[in-house]
Design an enzyme around this catalytic site. Structure first.
Site, PDB file in Angstrom:
ATOM      1  N   GLU A 171       0.828  -1.212   0.000  1.00  0.00           N
ATOM      2  CA  GLU A 171       0.000   0.000   0.000  1.00  0.00           C
ATOM      3  C   GLU A 171       0.856   1.253   0.000  1.00  0.00           C
ATOM      4  O   GLU A 171       2.046   1.216   0.274  1.00  0.00           O
ATOM      5  CB  GLU A 171      -0.919   0.024   1.225  1.00  0.00           C
ATOM      6  CG  GLU A 171      -0.287  -0.395   2.541  1.00  0.00           C
ATOM      7  CD  GLU A 171       0.840   0.474   3.030  1.00  0.00           C
ATOM      8  OE1 GLU A 171       0.724   1.721   2.883  1.00  0.00           O
ATOM      9  OE2 GLU A 171       1.835  -0.050   3.547  1.00  0.00           O
ATOM     10  N   GLY A 211       6.500   0.251   3.921  1.00  0.00           N
ATOM     11  CA  GLY A 211       5.255   0.010   3.197  1.00  0.00           C
ATOM     12  C   GLY A 211       5.557  -0.367   1.762  1.00  0.00           C
ATOM     13  O   GLY A 211       6.617  -0.933   1.461  1.00  0.00           O
ATOM     14  N   GLU A 212       4.628  -0.085   0.862  1.00  0.00           N
ATOM     15  CA  GLU A 212       4.769  -0.374  -0.568  1.00  0.00           C
ATOM     16  C   GLU A 212       4.775  -1.868  -0.879  1.00  0.00           C
ATOM     17  O   GLU A 212       4.957  -2.252  -2.034  1.00  0.00           O
ATOM     18  CB  GLU A 212       6.055   0.237  -1.154  1.00  0.00           C
ATOM     19  CG  GLU A 212       6.223   1.713  -0.960  1.00  0.00           C
ATOM     20  CD  GLU A 212       7.545   2.239  -1.501  1.00  0.00           C
ATOM     21  OE1 GLU A 212       8.291   1.458  -2.150  1.00  0.00           O
ATOM     22  OE2 GLU A 212       7.837   3.415  -1.283  1.00  0.00           O
ATOM     23  N   GLY A 213       4.636  -2.727   0.133  1.00  0.00           N
ATOM     24  CA  GLY A 213       4.819  -4.156  -0.085  1.00  0.00           C
ATOM     25  C   GLY A 213       6.271  -4.564  -0.045  1.00  0.00           C
ATOM     26  O   GLY A 213       6.615  -5.709  -0.385  1.00  0.00           O
TER      27      GLY A 213
END
Length: 338
Positions: free
Chosen positions: A162, A303-305
């Site tokens: 995300e 974040g960001e995966g």
């Protein structure tokens, strides 16, 4: 048009889930027991290959078509001073993803995964959850549907990530809505100072009090104090289960996003593993509540995966050992039973 006509329709879909293919897992374990190594000597790597086989429904499993799905959303609660960065950074980072300049782009390339980034109405943030529900039922179901439809039929692994300024506040609020404890899941997020953290905790407490009538229903709670990207992650996790695709979850936001599923069916996250332990303070608490153990602990909190994308490399290592190693018979090596 939303894939789900109502919360009840979504609730039914969350409870009607396929089971793991235990025959595929047992077939894999039978070969694992004959590989040229002491039994269990590869530790959790051996469990991971069996897990992949069970949820892909094949032996051996594959990692030919992994997908990293990153969902981006904006949050009205940023008006409460809960983030060190302004909301426009969400769209700026989405542009950075598109140009290949973010950490997740490098990790996707390294891990051999297709990366898709889906922004969700960035020009129309969710409502300020301290004042009213972040999303009404329609907006929530629409976001869940976006996530559900992003999961490809032919994938063999989904990594969930995300981007969204303010979303650690929403994640901490949703975690507390599900498990109690007020602001205990709140951390510094993008790097707020002590005053910012105090504002964040106060916003969560206010939101929980305002929406207390919704907290007994995990889906209503997710709509009231969550965010569009969290709802999309829930939808993607659900779609992966329906399509027999295993999932790697990233940090606190992704974990909070899928947590409502656990309340609707106890085994709903059996097809998922948590890629890493985020350094964001509440993630470890949330994992304890869910009874889930992360694969890695590298102090990451981007974040960001990104943490789950690193964990994908661990899955590749596990699968390479299983498929590439010879059995005792193939290698003509004596085992301890001969």
């Amino acid at each position: 048009m939303s894939r789900f006509a109502s919360l009840e329709h979504l609730r039914a879909a969350c409870r009607d889930l396929p089971e793991a293919d235990q025959a595929a897992a047992e077939a894999l374990r039978a070969r694992e027991a004959r590989l040229t190594k002491p039994p269990g000597s590869l530790g959790r790597l051996e469990d991971l290959t069996a897990w992949l086989a069970a949820w892909q429904g094949r032996n051996p499993p594959t990692l030919d078509h992994p997908e990293i799905l990153v969902f981006a959303g904006n949050h009205g609660v940023t008006a409460q001073g809960v983030s060190a960065y302004p909301s426009e950074v969400t769209a700026q980072m989405v542009a950075n993803f598109a140009s290949g300049g973010a950490a997740i782009n490098q990790l996707a390339r390294l891990s051999g995964a297709a990366l898709r980034v889906t922004p969700l109405l960035l020009d129309a943030p969710t409502e300020d959850l301290t004042k009213q529900p972040a999303m009404d039922e329609t907006a929530f179901l629409d976001a869940v549907s976006v996530g559900y439809d992003e999961v490809s039929d032919g994938g063999d692994l989904v990594v969930l990530g995300e981007m969204g300024i303010g979303n650690t506040t929403a994640a901490a609020a949703l975690s507390a809505a599900l498990f109690g404890g007020g602001g205990r899941f709140a951390g510094t997020g993008t790097g707020v100072d002590d005053e910012g953290l105090a504002r964040k905790r106060a916003a969560i407490e206010k939101a929980l009090e305002r929406h207390k009538d919704a907290l007994g229903d995990p889906l209503r709670a997710a709509a009231a104090v969550g965010g569009r990207e969290l709802a999309a992650i829930l939808g993607a996790c659900l779609a992966a289960r329906h399509k027999h695709i295993p999932v790697l979850i990233d940090g606190i936001v992704s974990t909070a996003a899928v947590a409502p599923l656990k309340f609707l069916r106890a085994d709903s996250l059996d097809h998922a593993r948590v890629g890493h332990l985020s350094a964001e303070a509440g993630h470890g608490l949330l994992l304890q509540e869910l009874g889930m153990t992360p694969l890695l602990d590298l102090g990451m909190r981007l974040g960001e995966g990104s943490g789950a994308a690193v964990a994908l490399l661990v899955l590749r290592a596990a699968l390479a050992c299983h498929t590439g190693m010879a059995t005792f018979e193939e290698a003509q090596v004596s085992d301890k039973s001969t």
